[in-house]
Design an enzyme around this catalytic site. Structure first.
Site, PDB file in Angstrom:
ATOM      1  N   TYR A  80      11.194   8.813 -20.829  1.00 25.91           N
ATOM      2  CA  TYR A  80      10.233   9.170 -19.790  1.00 25.91           C
ATOM      3  C   TYR A  80      10.768  10.321 -18.935  1.00 25.91           C
ATOM      4  O   TYR A  80      10.078  11.320 -18.702  1.00 25.91           O
ATOM      5  CB  TYR A  80       9.920   7.957 -18.915  1.00 25.91           C
ATOM      6  CG  TYR A  80       8.839   8.231 -17.890  1.00 25.91           C
ATOM      7  CD1 TYR A  80       7.501   8.300 -18.261  1.00 25.91           C
ATOM      8  CD2 TYR A  80       9.169   8.437 -16.548  1.00 25.91           C
ATOM      9  CE1 TYR A  80       6.509   8.562 -17.318  1.00 25.91           C
ATOM     10  CE2 TYR A  80       8.186   8.698 -15.599  1.00 25.91           C
ATOM     11  CZ  TYR A  80       6.861   8.756 -15.997  1.00 25.91           C
ATOM     12  OH  TYR A  80       5.879   9.030 -15.060  1.00 25.91           O
TER      13      TYR A  80
ATOM     14  N   LYS B  56       9.222  14.233 -18.526  1.00 25.33           N
ATOM     15  CA  LYS B  56       8.784  14.746 -17.230  1.00 25.33           C
ATOM     16  C   LYS B  56       9.572  15.985 -16.809  1.00 25.33           C
ATOM     17  O   LYS B  56       9.011  16.925 -16.233  1.00 25.33           O
ATOM     18  CB  LYS B  56       8.883  13.644 -16.173  1.00 25.33           C
ATOM     19  CG  LYS B  56       7.867  12.524 -16.377  1.00 25.33           C
ATOM     20  CD  LYS B  56       6.449  13.072 -16.296  1.00 25.33           C
ATOM     21  CE  LYS B  56       5.375  12.048 -16.517  1.00 25.33           C
ATOM     22  NZ  LYS B  56       4.011  12.598 -16.388  1.00 25.33           N
TER      23      LYS B  56
END
Length: 300
Positions: free
Chosen positions: A193, A197
């Site tokens: 994740y 990002k």
């Protein structure tokens, strides 16, 4: 983050062109404008779609579930302000993203705002997830899909200039290991994740100057920490902020009369990314080359 002089001159020209379109210091209005919010059938995306429609915009609603998408469109229609149309696309497939971008480009020659909000998240306790193309799933949905959209919809955004791209990133950040981008080493998927990002932030820094020359202001941002969304609850984590808080923060930037192209916004103002990799020109160049290779969509 240091900005070269030429880069700052480009930013100034964009700010001046935006100022000419409305009274100085006044929030931007999206009355009569066309906006695309990805992942807008639930959570933050849904609230952004509703807020933009309430401002008088035509909202392109995106998601995977047609029933939920139509429910958002119907809600906007009943409210009597703005308008909306739903388009389905599964962003875990690069072909589906390319087809979606081509459809939007054909249906909407001018696009005033693109909000890359769609995303997925998994904890390190869960197994590694791969897309149909074999890419690590968070990297595919959270990052590569946005790469496709900003590049394929660039002519439409330029036709509506001054226009904007808002990449909904995160304070969560993990640098890209270019020897293991797909996180196949044992335990590496726990960084998925944060990697996806931070890739959004790096892309924004790298592409923003070229987009700014066409009157397109691109930024990335952290909306709010651990919002009370389906995604956060599915991770088994306790929410720390509301979706309304995230919506209000993002909308304040979407409506802001001035933005700094390429900046990462935290708490409403430009800030340093949570990891220094986006400041590394060499890493950004590697990411651009990799993104073009994985998606079949170049940065021109």
């Amino acid at each position: 983050m240091r900005r070269p002089l030429a880069w700052l001159l480009i930013a100034t020209l964009v700010l001046l062109s935006t100022a000419q379109a409305q009274p100085a210091g006044a929030p931007l209005s999206y009355q009569g404008k066309t906006v695309l919010v990805t992942g807008s059938t639930d959570g933050l995306g849904r609230e952004l779609a509703r807020a933009l429609a309430a401002d008088g915009a035509h909202v392109i609603v995106h998601g995977r579930n047609a029933e939920r998408g139509q429910a958002v469109v119907d809600e906007i229609t009943r409210a009597g302000k703005g308008s909306a149309k739903f388009y389905a696309a599964d962003f875990s497939s690069m072909q589906a993203v390319r087809d979606f971008a081509d459809t939007i480009a054909k249906d909407y020659p001018k696009l005033n705002l693109l909000v890359n909000n769609a995303g997925v998240a998994f904890t390190g306790n869960q197994p590694r997830h791969a897309s149909a193309d074999g890419h690590e799933l968070q990297f595919a949905v959270n990052y590569l899909a946005g790469w496709v959209l900003v590049n394929k919809l660039r002519p439409n955004l330029a036709a509506a200039a001054p226009s904007r791209i808002v990449n909904v990133a995160s304070g969560s950040a993990a640098p890209i290991d270019f020897d293991d981008v797909m996180l196949e080493k044992p335990g590496a998927h726990a960084r998925g994740y944060g990697q996806s990002k931070l890739a959004q932030v790096s892309m924004t820094v790298e592409l923003a100057p070229a987009f700014a020359r066409q009157g397109i202001t691109m930024i990335s941002l952290h909306p709010a920490t651990m919002m009370d969304t389906t995604m956060v609850r599915s991770l088994g984590m306790a929410p720390r902020t509301s979706v309304d808080e995230g919506r209000d923060h993002v909308m304040s930037l979407i409506r802001s009369p001035t933005l700094e192209p390429g900046a990462f916004y935290l708490d409403g103002k430009p800030a340093e990314p949570m990891d220094p990799q986006p400041n590394d020109a060499g890493a950004r160049a590697k990411l651009v080359a990799l993104s073009a290779e994985l998606t079949g969509v170049p940065f021109l």
